[in-house]
Scaffold this motif. Structure first.
Motif, PDB file in Angstrom:
ATOM      1  N   ASP A 181       7.068   8.811  -4.276  1.00 17.78           N
ATOM      2  CA  ASP A 181       7.421   8.021  -3.107  1.00 17.78           C
ATOM      3  C   ASP A 181       6.128   7.393  -2.596  1.00 17.78           C
ATOM      4  O   ASP A 181       5.380   7.999  -1.838  1.00 17.78           O
ATOM      5  CB  ASP A 181       8.073   8.926  -2.051  1.00 17.78           C
ATOM      6  N   GLU A 182       5.880   6.180  -3.045  1.00 16.67           N
ATOM      7  CA  GLU A 182       4.682   5.439  -2.662  1.00 16.67           C
ATOM      8  C   GLU A 182       5.069   4.338  -1.679  1.00 16.67           C
ATOM      9  O   GLU A 182       4.519   3.231  -1.691  1.00 16.67           O
ATOM     10  CB  GLU A 182       4.003   4.856  -3.915  1.00 16.67           C
ATOM     11  N   ALA A 183       6.034   4.660  -0.826  1.00 16.33           N
ATOM     12  CA  ALA A 183       6.568   3.677   0.114  1.00 16.33           C
ATOM     13  C   ALA A 183       5.466   3.021   0.930  1.00 16.33           C
ATOM     14  O   ALA A 183       5.493   1.815   1.181  1.00 16.33           O
ATOM     15  CB  ALA A 183       7.600   4.336   1.027  1.00 16.33           C
ATOM     16  N   HIS A 184       4.483   3.820   1.347  1.00 11.50           N
ATOM     17  CA  HIS A 184       3.404   3.292   2.183  1.00 11.50           C
ATOM     18  C   HIS A 184       2.260   2.711   1.362  1.00 11.50           C
ATOM     19  O   HIS A 184       1.213   2.378   1.926  1.00 11.50           O
ATOM     20  CB  HIS A 184       2.883   4.389   3.114  1.00 11.50           C
ATOM     21  N   GLY A 185       2.450   2.544   0.068  1.00 11.89           N
ATOM     22  CA  GLY A 185       1.383   2.018  -0.786  1.00 11.89           C
ATOM     23  C   GLY A 185       1.776   0.778  -1.555  1.00 11.89           C
ATOM     24  O   GLY A 185       1.268   0.552  -2.653  1.00 11.89           O
ATOM     25  N   ALA A 186       2.649  -0.060  -0.984  1.00  9.08           N
ATOM     26  CA  ALA A 186       3.058  -1.282  -1.693  1.00  9.08           C
ATOM     27  C   ALA A 186       1.892  -2.237  -1.906  1.00  9.08           C
ATOM     28  O   ALA A 186       1.950  -3.116  -2.765  1.00  9.08           O
ATOM     29  CB  ALA A 186       4.170  -1.989  -0.924  1.00  9.08           C
ATOM     30  N   HIS A 187       0.815  -2.058  -1.143  1.00  5.52           N
ATOM     31  CA  HIS A 187      -0.378  -2.903  -1.279  1.00  5.52           C
ATOM     32  C   HIS A 187      -1.374  -2.336  -2.278  1.00  5.52           C
ATOM     33  O   HIS A 187      -2.401  -2.964  -2.546  1.00  5.52           O
ATOM     34  CB  HIS A 187      -1.053  -3.042   0.086  1.00  5.52           C
ATOM     35  N   PHE A 188      -1.087  -1.176  -2.856  1.00  5.34           N
ATOM     36  CA  PHE A 188      -2.011  -0.566  -3.811  1.00  5.34           C
ATOM     37  C   PHE A 188      -2.112  -1.420  -5.078  1.00  5.34           C
ATOM     38  O   PHE A 188      -1.122  -1.948  -5.581  1.00  5.34           O
ATOM     39  CB  PHE A 188      -1.553   0.835  -4.186  1.00  5.34           C
ATOM     40  N   GLY A 189      -3.325  -1.488  -5.592  1.00  7.68           N
ATOM     41  CA  GLY A 189      -3.552  -2.236  -6.823  1.00  7.68           C
ATOM     42  C   GLY A 189      -3.953  -3.680  -6.588  1.00  7.68           C
ATOM     43  O   GLY A 189      -4.291  -4.388  -7.533  1.00  7.68           O
ATOM     44  N   PHE A 190      -3.945  -4.107  -5.327  1.00  6.49           N
ATOM     45  CA  PHE A 190      -4.340  -5.480  -5.002  1.00  6.49           C
ATOM     46  C   PHE A 190      -5.680  -5.436  -4.277  1.00  6.49           C
ATOM     47  O   PHE A 190      -5.761  -5.094  -3.097  1.00  6.49           O
ATOM     48  CB  PHE A 190      -3.282  -6.154  -4.128  1.00  6.49           C
ATOM     49  N   GLY A 191      -6.725  -5.747  -4.993  1.00  5.08           N
ATOM     50  CA  GLY A 191      -8.056  -5.710  -4.392  1.00  5.08           C
ATOM     51  C   GLY A 191      -8.776  -4.409  -4.700  1.00  5.08           C
ATOM     52  O   GLY A 191      -8.171  -3.332  -4.730  1.00  5.08           O
ATOM     53  N   GLU A 192     -10.076  -4.502  -4.911  1.00  6.30           N
ATOM     54  CA  GLU A 192     -10.877  -3.346  -5.306  1.00  6.30           C
ATOM     55  C   GLU A 192     -11.002  -2.302  -4.204  1.00  6.30           C
ATOM     56  O   GLU A 192     -11.314  -1.139  -4.477  1.00  6.30           O
ATOM     57  CB  GLU A 192     -12.273  -3.813  -5.744  1.00  6.30           C
ATOM     58  N   ALA A 193     -10.777  -2.683  -2.964  1.00  6.47           N
ATOM     59  CA  ALA A 193     -10.954  -1.750  -1.847  1.00  6.47           C
ATOM     60  C   ALA A 193      -9.792  -0.769  -1.726  1.00  6.47           C
ATOM     61  O   ALA A 193      -9.892   0.209  -0.986  1.00  6.47           O
ATOM     62  CB  ALA A 193     -11.101  -2.530  -0.539  1.00  6.47           C
ATOM     63  N   PHE A 194      -8.700  -1.017  -2.473  1.00  9.48           N
ATOM     64  CA  PHE A 194      -7.507  -0.197  -2.316  1.00  9.48           C
ATOM     65  C   PHE A 194      -7.205   0.581  -3.596  1.00  9.48           C
ATOM     66  O   PHE A 194      -7.582   0.174  -4.694  1.00  9.48           O
ATOM     67  CB  PHE A 194      -6.323  -1.090  -1.927  1.00  9.48           C
TER      68      PHE A 194
END
Length: 472
Positions: free
Chosen positions: A185-198
């Motif tokens: 459940d990565e519901a709060h991580g939809a922005h993961f993988g976009f940009g080196e900071a994340f």
């Protein structure tokens, strides 16, 4: 009386700023229309069918799959909840055992009930310094799987509501050695993988099913989410079948257009948007590092988009600080706990929004008395560990056979609950049907009531419905 639309319209025109979901932050730069009736259609010629996608919706989901590097991706118009239900139901059979993190969202518990599963719980570690629940220990997962060879699936939440990450890569390796699926459940991580900071998203870390809530951290409308499937362990057809059963047969084209527009934005402008966003976050943390009493905390493995403002040791509760931020500065936080406030950010947050929050925190920090807090900041943070007597579906059958009674909290000690108890947000139950109520549960209930939090799941105030004991 104003209509809902009129009230929303008035709020939208006000100067209230939201450090909460949805991720689009009501920022008109990322939106098309306020209430787009003109694009609200049904499955007409040329617009495809979500439940039998062959054209534009098939292409839209394929683009999402490419962006998230998954084996296949499905649009969810009933939120992450429908993805979690479909994943758990599709990966298990009735009566199976499932290993689940105790800090999972209530939708996981609902899937356990629907499939009559027997849950085996793993608890997150508790981070004493930060006073939040931490990550799931991969080694403990291995020990539990060794002791429980009948477990048929594993589900955990990463990142947590507070932004704490577990080691998905290592956990996936452990789980896959047993030839069973890992659901994240990565519901709060939809922005993961976009940009080196994340962080990287769990698709590339080895998870078999990953659920993302687009609306939580990206510019997509509330109720939009994605379900990704990877590898060969999962019976994908079973999961698809449950998606067809549980999703509306009249999916909203407005919501699907929102998802596709979000994917287009990520594809075309994501790299630049996330670079600028990371710079804003880093600058905000630098400019608030000098706070004397309030403190921004984070863990070793953490999502930098979450801002956890700790009030520990200040004499102030998180609820008090959140109230000041709202009433005096018109800044709406995502969630307040007893000793911290959670602000959610996204690529749609503006410089003006970050500056307003920074200035407000410095103002509040300077007004705080330099005193040590009472025990109100650390008494109840660990999840209680009540004894599990029955699973939730068995509890329902027992209730039908022997009946139930409603008792006061203190009278219920030693009894078996037939109700959930949780705070929302985040919707993580600390009491589940079938568990024996002990002193730690009652202390939890009394403490949250004292702190002014609304306890959900219970039918009556200050009471719990429990199983009647035989012969009574």
């Amino acid at each position: 009386m104003k209509t809902l639309y009129e009230r929303l319209e008035a709020y939208g025109k006000s100067d209230y700023y939201g450090f909460h979901m949805p991720g689009h932050k009501r920022n008109p730069v990322f939106g098309k229309e306020m209430l787009p009736y003109q694009i609200d259609i049904t499955e007409i010629e040329g617009f495809d069918d979500l439940h039998h996608a062959e054209g534009i919706l098939k292409d839209a989901q394929a683009r999402a799959s490419r962006l998230y590097q998954s084996g296949e991706t499905h649009f969810l118009i009933n939120g992450s909840t429908v993805g979690i239900l479909s994943a758990v139901l599709g990966c298990t059979k009735r009566g199976d055992q499932i290993l689940m993190a105790r800090n999972c969202h209530k939708s996981v518990y609902h899937a356990v009930y629907l499939q009559e599963l027997s849950p085996v719980y793993i608890y997150p570690e508790y981070l004493q310094e930060e006073q939040i629940n931490g990550e799931i220990d991969a080694g403990e997962i291995e020990h539990i799987l060794d002791r429980n060879p009948e477990i048929r699936a594993v589900i955990l939440v990463s990142p947590t509501y507070d932004g704490v990450l577990s080691d998905i890569g290592r956990i996936a390796d452990i789980v896959h050695r047993r030839k069973i699926p890992l659901i994240v459940d990565e519901a709060h991580g939809a922005h993961f993988g976009f940009g080196e900071a994340f962080p990287k998203n769990s698709n590339v870390l080895g998870a078999d099913i990953v659920i993302h809530s687009l609306h939580k951290t990206l510019p997509s409308m509330t109720q939009t989410a994605l379900l990704h499937m990877n590898g060969t362990i999962v019976n994908r057809e079973r999961v698809r079948r449950y998606l067809h059963m549980l999703q509306s047969s009249s999916p909203s084209y407005v919501l699907m257009a929102s998802m596709d527009t979000c994917m287009e934005l990520l594809e075309k402008e994501g790299a630049q948007l996330f670079r600028e966003y990371a710079d804003r976050l880093q600058r905000f943390r630098r400019e608030t590092a000098g706070l004397k009493r309030l403190k921004l905390v984070q863990t070793e493995h953490f999502d930098p988009s979450k801002l956890i403002l700790s009030t520990a040791g200040t004499g102030w509760s998180g609820k008090e600080v959140a109230k000041i931020l709202l009433e005096r500065y018109h800044l709406q936080m995502e969630m307040q706990a007893d000793h911290y406030v959670l602000a959610m950010t996204s690529i749609c947050d503006t410089e003006e929004g970050f500056d307003r929050l920074k200035s407000a925190l410095h103002d509040i920090d300077s007004l705080m008395e330099d005193k040590v807090n009472t025990d109100s900041c650390s008494r109840i943070q660990r999840l209680p560990r009540p004894e599990q007597i029955y699973n939730s579906s068995c509890t329902e059958r027992k209730a039908e056979e022997s009946g139930t009674e409603i008792l006061s909290w203190k009278e219920s000690i030693g009894k078996v609950s037939v109700e959930y108890a949780y705070l929302y947000p985040p919707g993580i139950p600390f009491l589940v049907p079938g568990e024996r109520i002990d002193q730690s549960i009652i202390e939890c209930l009394l403490y949250y009531k004292m702190m002014g939090f609304a306890i959900e799941g219970l039918k009556e105030t200050d009471c719990i419905e429990v199983l009647k004991e035989r012969g009574k």
